[in-house]
Structure formats: C-alpha cells, structure tokens
Design an enzyme around this catalytic site. Structure first.
Site, short mmCIF file in Angstrom:
data_model
loop_
_atom_site.label_atom_id
_atom_site.label_comp_id
_atom_site.label_asym_id
_atom_site.label_seq_id
_atom_site.Cartn_x
_atom_site.Cartn_y
_atom_site.Cartn_z
N SER A 213 0.81 -1.21 0.00
CA SER A 213 0.00 0.00 0.00
C SER A 213 0.84 1.26 0.00
O SER A 213 0.31 2.36 -0.13
CB SER A 213 -0.92 0.01 1.22
OG SER A 213 -0.15 -0.06 2.41
N HIS B 154 -1.70 -2.32 -6.46
CA HIS B 154 -2.27 -2.03 -5.14
C HIS B 154 -3.78 -2.11 -5.15
O HIS B 154 -4.47 -1.24 -5.70
CB HIS B 154 -1.82 -0.63 -4.69
CG HIS B 154 -2.42 -0.20 -3.39
ND1 HIS B 154 -2.78 1.09 -3.13
CD2 HIS B 154 -2.72 -0.92 -2.27
CE1 HIS B 154 -3.28 1.16 -1.91
NE2 HIS B 154 -3.26 -0.04 -1.37
N GLU C 40 -4.44 0.44 -8.12
CA GLU C 40 -3.39 1.32 -8.59
C GLU C 40 -2.25 0.46 -9.13
O GLU C 40 -1.58 -0.24 -8.37
CB GLU C 40 -2.87 2.21 -7.46
CG GLU C 40 -3.87 3.25 -6.98
CD GLU C 40 -3.37 4.03 -5.77
OE1 GLU C 40 -3.66 5.22 -5.68
OE2 GLU C 40 -2.69 3.42 -4.91
N ASN D 183 -3.61 6.67 -0.93
CA ASN D 183 -3.12 6.63 0.44
C ASN D 183 -2.40 7.91 0.85
O ASN D 183 -2.42 8.28 2.02
CB ASN D 183 -2.21 5.43 0.65
CG ASN D 183 -3.02 4.17 0.97
OD1 ASN D 183 -4.19 4.25 1.29
ND2 ASN D 183 -2.39 3.02 0.89
#
Length: 292
Positions: free
Chosen positions: A120, A141, A153, A192
């Site tokens: 992540s 991800h 992603e 994130n």
C-alpha cells in the site's frame, strides 16, 4: 503473454480476497501462506462471503462453485509459484520481508512470470533489485476490502517494462476491477497519500485535545460525506497496518513528522489493532459491530 495461472502469496486480510477475485475472473488461482491455520481461516471466510453473495443474487450458485474449483490453497511457495504466469505478493507491509519473498519467488517462478506487490506504500523499485527480472516487477495495489473496493493502482517504476504494466492492467480488469496506471513512482501512491494527510491531521487534532476521536469521525462523515471516519478506517484496515506504513515512510524520508503518532504506537504495543482484535479506537462484538 497470456496469463492463465495466478498465484497470491499471503492469505491475510488482503491476500485471500485478491485470490478470490482471481478465481472469479477465470484464472486458475493458488493462494499460499506458510501458516496453515491462516489458510483454513481464509477458506472459511471466502465460503461465507460467497454464500452471502449467492443469497443476495450477486453471483449464481454455479458461478460460485466454478470459482472455488479454480481456487486452491497451499502452504508451499513452490507449489503456488512454480508454474504461475502472474504472482501477487500480499504479505506484511515490511520492506525486508517483501524483499525476502521476492528473492525466493525469483528463483521459483518461471522466468516469464510477472511479480507484483500489493504493497500500500512501498514502491517496487525498492524490491525489484533482488530479482533477475526487474522489468517484470511492478506495484498492483488493491484496496481493502478487495472484494468490495473497485480500484487498483498499477504503478510502473523506471525498471518496469511497458508490457508488464499493460498485463497488470489487463489482469486487474479481468478481475472486474477499475485499474489506473501510474507512470511515476511515489511512496504511498495516490489514494493513500491523500488518506494519510487526513489521518495525520485527525490524529493531531485528537492528540492535542481539540476533539474526541468519535466526534472527529462524526464530523468527517456528516460534513464531508466520507463513508467512514479516519479512526473507524484505521480500526477496519488494522492499526498495525497503519503503523507499519507510517514507519516505512519515516524510514524512507527521515522526517520526524512521518513517524507513527504516540497514540498509534501505544495501540500496537497494547495489541489493540482494531476490528480483528475486538478493540482499537472502538470496541467490537464478535459480529464486528461497535459496542455502545
């Protein structure tokens, strides 16, 4: 290159759901974990989720059975990756562990196989150098929970070939997930980094006594229309996961502001990791509901 066989390494909260997406997408999928109890729990959890999907009409009984026929479970890394076309690593968010796994995978998986990390936050350029195939290494991800969240992603580092990135995109789409290709690496990627900024500010407001964590969650949901508040989200994804991500960012930047806040560190040391332990910022009943 055509992907037929998929291997997912790590059967934890992310890995088992990614493996299920692979099986639902038509891939012959192997889910691997060294801990056989974790594998058994993953199998039980997936059967429970798919049974609920059948009851809700999201999937037919036949499609469910076909998916499970394509999905196998093993503690053997050799059995999982030995004939795989595409491998997705989903182990703990620690760089040294991931590098060790990729070094092993490089020796086991066929030379044509693509090795993707579901990290992540850790960019694949920090991992690819332990392999003899850096051009076939990328980030892929998924978001938690992977069977619910419709986004992946795919991150292409300078070492990643265009073919590898495109195949990762195709695999994501075959799993019925919306894939977004990022052509430039940055720790934490897009979603994130935005989320971390929110969580960092929320934690600062809480630790400095401006508002209780419950009130911060309420304001975030009611005023900003977020489905979960930042503290609820930490409990859902695992406070330890957040801790490891923050620690990795600090290791990369050396910026004291990137260190895990004291509240997070205290929770991890106390074993209060969120829903999975029954207590984090909130306390939970066995069915995962917040205790009043």
């Amino acid at each position: 290159m055509r992907v037929n066989k998929l291997a997912v390494i790590g059967a934890g909260s992310m890995g088992h759901q990614i493996a299920m997406l692979g099986a639902l997408g038509g891939y012959s999928t192997v889910l691997q974990d060294l801990n056989e109890e974790v594998l058994e729990k993953a199998k039980e959890t997936l059967h429970g989720i798919m049974d609920k999907w059948v009851k809700k009409g999201k999937i037919s009984e036949g499609d469910k059975n076909e998916a499970f026929n394509r999905l196998t479970f093993t503690p053997s890394l050799e059995e999982a990756a030995g004939e795989a076309d595409f491998v997705i690593e989903a182990v703990v968010e620690k760089l040294d562990v991931k590098r060790e796994v990729f070094q092993k995978l490089d020796k086991i998986a066929p030379s044509k196989a693509i090795l993707a990390t579901n990290s992540s936050t850790i960019v694949s350029s920090l991992i690819a150098d332990v392999t003899e195939r850096p051009d076939r290494v990328c980030n892929m991800h998924f978001f938690f929970p992977a069977l619910v969240m419709d986004c992946v992603e795919v991150v292409k580092g300078d070492h990643t070939s265009e073919e590898t990135a495109q195949i990762a995109m195709e695999v994501s789409e075959q799993m019925n997930r919306t894939a977004v290709l990022l052509h430039k690496e940055i720790s934490g990627f897009i979603a994130n980094r935005i989320l971390f900024a929110i969580q960092k500010e929320a934690m600062s407001l809480y630790e400095n006594g401006y508002a209780d964590f419950k009130d911060i969650d309420t304001i975030t949901k009611k005023a900003l229309s977020h489905p979960l508040g930042p503290f609820e989200l930490l409990d859902l994804s695992g406070i330890d996961v957040g801790y490891y991500v923050m620690q990795q960012q600090y290791n990369e930047t050396g910026n004291p502001l990137d260190q895990p806040p004291k509240t997070i560190t205290d929770k991890v040391e106390a074993g209060e990791l969120g829903r999975k332990t029954g207590k984090g910022f909130y306390e939970y009943s066995e069915n995962g509901r917040v205790r009043s």
